[in-house]
Design an enzyme around this catalytic site. Sequence first.
Site, PDB file in Angstrom:
ATOM      1  N   TYR A 102     -15.013  13.302   9.239  1.00 39.86           N
ATOM      2  CA  TYR A 102     -13.634  13.551   8.827  1.00 39.86           C
ATOM      3  C   TYR A 102     -12.679  13.200   9.973  1.00 39.86           C
ATOM      4  O   TYR A 102     -11.641  12.575   9.757  1.00 39.86           O
ATOM      5  CB  TYR A 102     -13.450  15.009   8.400  1.00 39.86           C
ATOM      6  CG  TYR A 102     -14.309  15.393   7.211  1.00 39.86           C
ATOM      7  CD1 TYR A 102     -13.947  15.011   5.920  1.00 39.86           C
ATOM      8  CD2 TYR A 102     -15.477  16.121   7.371  1.00 39.86           C
ATOM      9  CE1 TYR A 102     -14.730  15.346   4.817  1.00 39.86           C
ATOM     10  CE2 TYR A 102     -16.268  16.466   6.281  1.00 39.86           C
ATOM     11  CZ  TYR A 102     -15.893  16.075   5.014  1.00 39.86           C
ATOM     12  OH  TYR A 102     -16.674  16.397   3.940  1.00 39.86           O
ATOM     13  N   ARG A 116      -8.803  18.032   8.871  1.00 39.47           N
ATOM     14  CA  ARG A 116      -8.823  18.949   7.715  1.00 39.47           C
ATOM     15  C   ARG A 116      -8.090  18.359   6.517  1.00 39.47           C
ATOM     16  O   ARG A 116      -8.521  18.498   5.377  1.00 39.47           O
ATOM     17  CB  ARG A 116      -8.220  20.303   8.088  1.00 39.47           C
ATOM     18  CG  ARG A 116      -9.153  21.121   8.955  1.00 39.47           C
ATOM     19  CD  ARG A 116      -8.527  22.460   9.267  1.00 39.47           C
ATOM     20  NE  ARG A 116      -9.339  23.146  10.236  1.00 39.47           N
ATOM     21  CZ  ARG A 116      -9.884  24.329  10.037  1.00 39.47           C
ATOM     22  NH1 ARG A 116      -9.700  24.963   8.908  1.00 39.47           N
ATOM     23  NH2 ARG A 116     -10.610  24.881  10.976  1.00 39.47           N
ATOM     24  N   ASN A 125     -10.673  13.211  -4.099  1.00 37.52           N
ATOM     25  CA  ASN A 125     -10.817  11.774  -4.358  1.00 37.52           C
ATOM     26  C   ASN A 125     -11.060  11.554  -5.855  1.00 37.52           C
ATOM     27  O   ASN A 125     -12.051  12.030  -6.395  1.00 37.52           O
ATOM     28  CB  ASN A 125     -11.999  11.235  -3.548  1.00 37.52           C
ATOM     29  CG  ASN A 125     -12.354   9.796  -3.857  1.00 37.52           C
ATOM     30  OD1 ASN A 125     -11.619   9.071  -4.524  1.00 37.52           O
ATOM     31  ND2 ASN A 125     -13.513   9.378  -3.369  1.00 37.52           N
ATOM     32  N   CYS A 133     -16.525   8.629  -0.693  1.00 39.11           N
ATOM     33  CA  CYS A 133     -16.321   9.853   0.078  1.00 39.11           C
ATOM     34  C   CYS A 133     -17.647  10.517   0.456  1.00 39.11           C
ATOM     35  O   CYS A 133     -17.681  11.339   1.370  1.00 39.11           O
ATOM     36  CB  CYS A 133     -15.411  10.812  -0.669  1.00 39.11           C
ATOM     37  SG  CYS A 133     -15.939  11.209  -2.337  1.00 39.11           S
ATOM     38  N   HIS A 134     -18.740  10.137  -0.210  1.00 42.89           N
ATOM     39  CA  HIS A 134     -20.054  10.683   0.160  1.00 42.89           C
ATOM     40  C   HIS A 134     -20.479  10.228   1.554  1.00 42.89           C
ATOM     41  O   HIS A 134     -21.367  10.816   2.151  1.00 42.89           O
ATOM     42  CB  HIS A 134     -21.120  10.306  -0.884  1.00 42.89           C
ATOM     43  CG  HIS A 134     -21.343   8.841  -1.017  1.00 42.89           C
ATOM     44  ND1 HIS A 134     -20.523   8.029  -1.787  1.00 42.89           N
ATOM     45  CD2 HIS A 134     -22.290   8.030  -0.485  1.00 42.89           C
ATOM     46  CE1 HIS A 134     -20.964   6.781  -1.727  1.00 42.89           C
ATOM     47  NE2 HIS A 134     -22.034   6.761  -0.935  1.00 42.89           N
ATOM     48  N   SER A 139     -18.315  16.848  11.616  1.00 47.08           N
ATOM     49  CA  SER A 139     -18.476  16.413  13.010  1.00 47.08           C
ATOM     50  C   SER A 139     -19.759  16.934  13.637  1.00 47.08           C
ATOM     51  O   SER A 139     -20.265  16.356  14.589  1.00 47.08           O
ATOM     52  CB  SER A 139     -17.270  16.845  13.836  1.00 47.08           C
ATOM     53  OG  SER A 139     -17.155  18.252  13.831  1.00 47.08           O
ATOM     54  N   GLU A 160     -28.560   4.570  -0.175  1.00 45.89           N
ATOM     55  CA  GLU A 160     -27.954   3.571   0.701  1.00 45.89           C
ATOM     56  C   GLU A 160     -28.838   3.288   1.912  1.00 45.89           C
ATOM     57  O   GLU A 160     -29.004   2.134   2.311  1.00 45.89           O
ATOM     58  CB  GLU A 160     -26.554   4.019   1.127  1.00 45.89           C
ATOM     59  CG  GLU A 160     -25.568   3.992  -0.025  1.00 45.89           C
ATOM     60  CD  GLU A 160     -24.135   4.245   0.384  1.00 45.89           C
ATOM     61  OE1 GLU A 160     -23.812   4.236   1.600  1.00 45.89           O
ATOM     62  OE2 GLU A 160     -23.297   4.434  -0.522  1.00 45.89           O
TER      63      GLU A 160
END
Length: 170
Positions: A102, A116, A125, A133-134, A139, A160
């Site tokens: 993020y 955030r 989304n 967004c997956h 962090s 993937e």
Amino acid sequence: MQHFCNKDLIRETFSNSWFSLTVVWSKDHIHKTELGPPLNNACNSILRPYSRHIARAVEKYGLYETVTWTAPPLDWIQVTDFGRKVLSTLLDNVLFGQHTTYGRLAAMADHPSAARAVGRVMSTNPWPLIVPCHRVLSSQGGLGGFSSGLDLKKTLLMLEKKAVAASRHS
């Protein structure tokens, strides 16, 4: 694939053995997508020109092949300017098989202190899978959240990873 129509929206559902993707069209733009469990009763009618690309992409995921979303006709009117910047940055910069955090996505979108807020954009989304967004993780290396559930997020990341590994060996 299945399709359902109403006065203003058309729905198509594409499926492989791992997941289904329902695309909700508003005219010729993708209004939203919904990810869910695989469906056995898919058909092959294509209702919009870009539907062929979507059908092939969902099939490729199931075959551990790389997927690229080329100029998806997204209905951007429903997204804030900040959301558009973040989602466009994600779509253009975090490629198939890659991931980011993020905070890194916030920095890429020229808002380095907005991790955030980026998380909120990811949670709302409208186009999961197409705007990936997956691929955005916390962090600390954890999965973070995912509107379609963490099990599906893990599955997409695994598919993937396998596709990238398969492409390196061919």
